[in-house]
Design an enzyme around this catalytic site. Structure first.
Site, PDB file in Angstrom:
ATOM      1  N   SER A   1     -36.352  34.345  12.808  1.00 39.32           N
ATOM      2  CA  SER A   1     -36.671  33.100  12.100  1.00 39.32           C
ATOM      3  C   SER A   1     -36.504  31.839  12.936  1.00 39.32           C
ATOM      4  O   SER A   1     -36.651  30.734  12.413  1.00 39.32           O
ATOM      5  CB  SER A   1     -35.806  32.976  10.848  1.00 39.32           C
ATOM      6  OG  SER A   1     -34.451  32.883  11.228  1.00 39.32           O
TER       7      SER A   1
ATOM      8  N   THR B   1     -33.331  29.582   9.134  1.00 41.73           N
ATOM      9  CA  THR B   1     -33.202  28.449  10.048  1.00 41.73           C
ATOM     10  C   THR B   1     -31.790  28.319  10.609  1.00 41.73           C
ATOM     11  O   THR B   1     -30.839  28.516   9.872  1.00 41.73           O
ATOM     12  CB  THR B   1     -33.408  27.153   9.201  1.00 41.73           C
ATOM     13  OG1 THR B   1     -34.452  27.342   8.308  1.00 41.73           O
ATOM     14  CG2 THR B   1     -33.549  25.924  10.039  1.00 41.73           C
TER      15      THR B   1
ATOM     16  N   THR C   1     -36.446  26.189  13.620  1.00 43.37           N
ATOM     17  CA  THR C   1     -36.920  27.375  12.900  1.00 43.37           C
ATOM     18  C   THR C   1     -38.359  27.725  13.282  1.00 43.37           C
ATOM     19  O   THR C   1     -39.112  26.868  13.746  1.00 43.37           O
ATOM     20  CB  THR C   1     -36.870  27.123  11.382  1.00 43.37           C
ATOM     21  OG1 THR C   1     -37.188  28.328  10.684  1.00 43.37           O
ATOM     22  CG2 THR C   1     -37.848  26.062  10.941  1.00 43.37           C
TER      23      THR C   1
ATOM     24  N   ARG D   1     -48.764  24.961   8.039  1.00 42.01           N
ATOM     25  CA  ARG D   1     -47.631  24.607   7.175  1.00 42.01           C
ATOM     26  C   ARG D   1     -46.435  24.076   7.990  1.00 42.01           C
ATOM     27  O   ARG D   1     -46.050  24.639   9.001  1.00 42.01           O
ATOM     28  CB  ARG D   1     -47.208  25.846   6.391  1.00 42.01           C
ATOM     29  CG  ARG D   1     -46.054  25.635   5.420  1.00 42.01           C
ATOM     30  CD  ARG D   1     -44.754  26.174   5.966  1.00 42.01           C
ATOM     31  NE  ARG D   1     -43.678  26.164   4.972  1.00 42.01           N
ATOM     32  CZ  ARG D   1     -42.409  26.330   5.249  1.00 42.01           C
ATOM     33  NH1 ARG D   1     -42.026  26.545   6.488  1.00 42.01           N
ATOM     34  NH2 ARG D   1     -41.490  26.308   4.308  1.00 42.01           N
TER      35      ARG D   1
ATOM     36  N   THR E   1     -31.120  24.959   4.715  1.00 40.55           N
ATOM     37  CA  THR E   1     -31.786  26.205   5.055  1.00 40.55           C
ATOM     38  C   THR E   1     -32.393  26.763   3.769  1.00 40.55           C
ATOM     39  O   THR E   1     -32.007  26.355   2.678  1.00 40.55           O
ATOM     40  CB  THR E   1     -30.795  27.207   5.682  1.00 40.55           C
ATOM     41  OG1 THR E   1     -31.493  28.386   6.075  1.00 40.55           O
ATOM     42  CG2 THR E   1     -29.687  27.592   4.728  1.00 40.55           C
ATOM     43  N   GLY E   2     -33.350  27.664   3.913  1.00 38.81           N
ATOM     44  CA  GLY E   2     -33.992  28.218   2.729  1.00 38.81           C
ATOM     45  C   GLY E   2     -35.396  27.672   2.554  1.00 38.81           C
ATOM     46  O   GLY E   2     -36.021  27.208   3.515  1.00 38.81           O
TER      47      GLY E   2
HETATM   48  N1  GLY Z   1     -36.190  26.046   5.907  1.00 39.17           N
HETATM   49  C1  GLY Z   1     -37.142  26.481   6.812  1.00 39.17           C
HETATM   50  C2  GLY Z   1     -38.491  26.490   6.307  1.00 39.17           C
HETATM   51  O1  GLY Z   1     -38.715  26.488   5.113  1.00 39.17           O
HETATM   52  O2  GLY Z   1     -39.392  26.501   7.111  1.00 39.17           O
END
Ligand code: GLY
Length: 331
Positions: free
Chosen positions: A89, A191, A209, A219, A242-243
């Site tokens: 990730s 991340t 990330t 995106r 994060t998330g």
């Molecule tokens: N938190 C990392 C992402 O959604 O890309």
């Protein structure tokens, strides 16, 4: 009611309202207010998201031990994670978008509110260092896509294929198995976000990330967005997220955490309140994992997540450990 009585009642009501607002405002504050002491009371400390934070913290700690700044520490710390081919990730070995392209997001910020960011950066192993160059060598905060890559190449960064054979095999398997919509779960949003305080009491943060695995091409998540994936205010502290980046962006998550600390909440309470705000804004919480970590100017830290399973690494002179964050929901 006679005019004088009415005015008396009205002013008593206003006074009552005034005091009830005051009392309510006070009731919003935590029982134990985070006092933010002078910097010379603060000691070096580092926190970062997830298990990969342990190794990254140790790298960052070496920088602090040599007297380096928190900015140097967070950059060097997360670079280790960016170069880890086994991490799916972040950086090298990160899972690609649905077309098979690895696209990286990162940002960095210091206690003076200086910040830099890159998004949708391809074929450059260390987006965090490019973000720092954006901060230090340009009048801008954010560069994305080809512009970011051209800028990186102009600064001496070299192109590298970041799609490892293992990550490619997972992507091909995903295409064979599903290919309906990007996968969302707790594993593919990890991340690395890091916050460090140096010997001078200055806090910096970094966040990097490869984003949501198999995302739509183009995106961007929260990680390159100052105020969403990361925010630092030298007067108060810092926070990282994060998330699921989309949910974090909707509430300007890391900025929200720092502002909650400004209003007296401890780092953990601030993270919890930000998670609760995300809950309020989303009807469907399925798979909506988000987590925050925070550090205030006193060097107090905390974290909180929507779902169980989020943890963060802490390193200081006495400790080198993982901490399980408290959470709202079981999976
Ligand atoms: N938190 C990392 C992402 O959604 O890309």
């Amino acid at each position: 009611m006679k005019r004088r009585k009415f005015l008396g009642a009205a002013s008593l009501t206003s006074i009552g309202l005034f005091f009830s607002q005051y009392v309510n405002a006070k009731a919003d504050l935590p029982l134990e207010k985070s006092n933010i002491p002078a910097k010379d009371e603060a000691k070096p400390i580092i926190i970062s998201t997830w298990n990969h934070g342990m190794a990254a913290n140790r790298m960052a700690w070496k920088v602090l031990l040599k007297g380096g700044t928190s900015l140097d520490a967070v950059e060097k710390g997360v670079m280790l994670t960016e170069s880890d081919p086994n991490n799916r990730s972040v950086g090298l070995g990160g899972l690609p978008d649905r077309d098979g392209n690895v696209t990286l997001d990162a940002c960095i910020m210091n206690q003076k509110s200086q910040c830099g960011s890159v998004g949708y950066l391809q074929e450059i192993e260390h987006p965090i260092s490019v973000a720092r160059k954006v901060m230090e060598d340009t009048p801008h905060v954010m560069l994305v896509g080809k512009g970011a890559q051209d800028f990186a190449l102009s600064k001496g960064f070299e192109k590298k294929n970041l799609l490892t054979p293992e990550a490619k095999a997972e992507w091909l398997q995903w295409k064979r198995d599903q290919m309906k919509k990007p996968r969302i779960n707790s594993e593919n949003h990890d991340t690395i976000g890091m916050l460090a305080m140096d010997k001078d009491g200055n806090i910096s943060g970094a966040c990097t990330t490869s984003g949501w695995a198999y995302k739509l091409p183009g995106r961007l998540g929260d990680s390159p967005i100052i105020g969403a994936g990361l925010f630092v205010d030298g007067e108060i502290g810092g926070a990282c997220a994060t998330g699921m980046g989309e949910a974090v962006i909707r509430i300007a998550g890391s900025h929200t955490v720092v502002e909650l600390m400004r209003h007296g909440h401890s780092p953990e309470e601030a993270c919890k309140l930000a998670v609760e705000r995300i809950r309020k804004k989303h009807e469907d919480l399925k798979d909506l994992q988000v987590g925050f970590i925070a550090m205030n100017r006193a060097g107090k830290v905390g974290g909180y997540s929507m779902y169980a399973g989020f943890n963060y690494a802490l390193k200081d002179a006495e400790n080198d450990e993982m901490i399980d964050a408290k959470y709202d929901l079981e999976w």
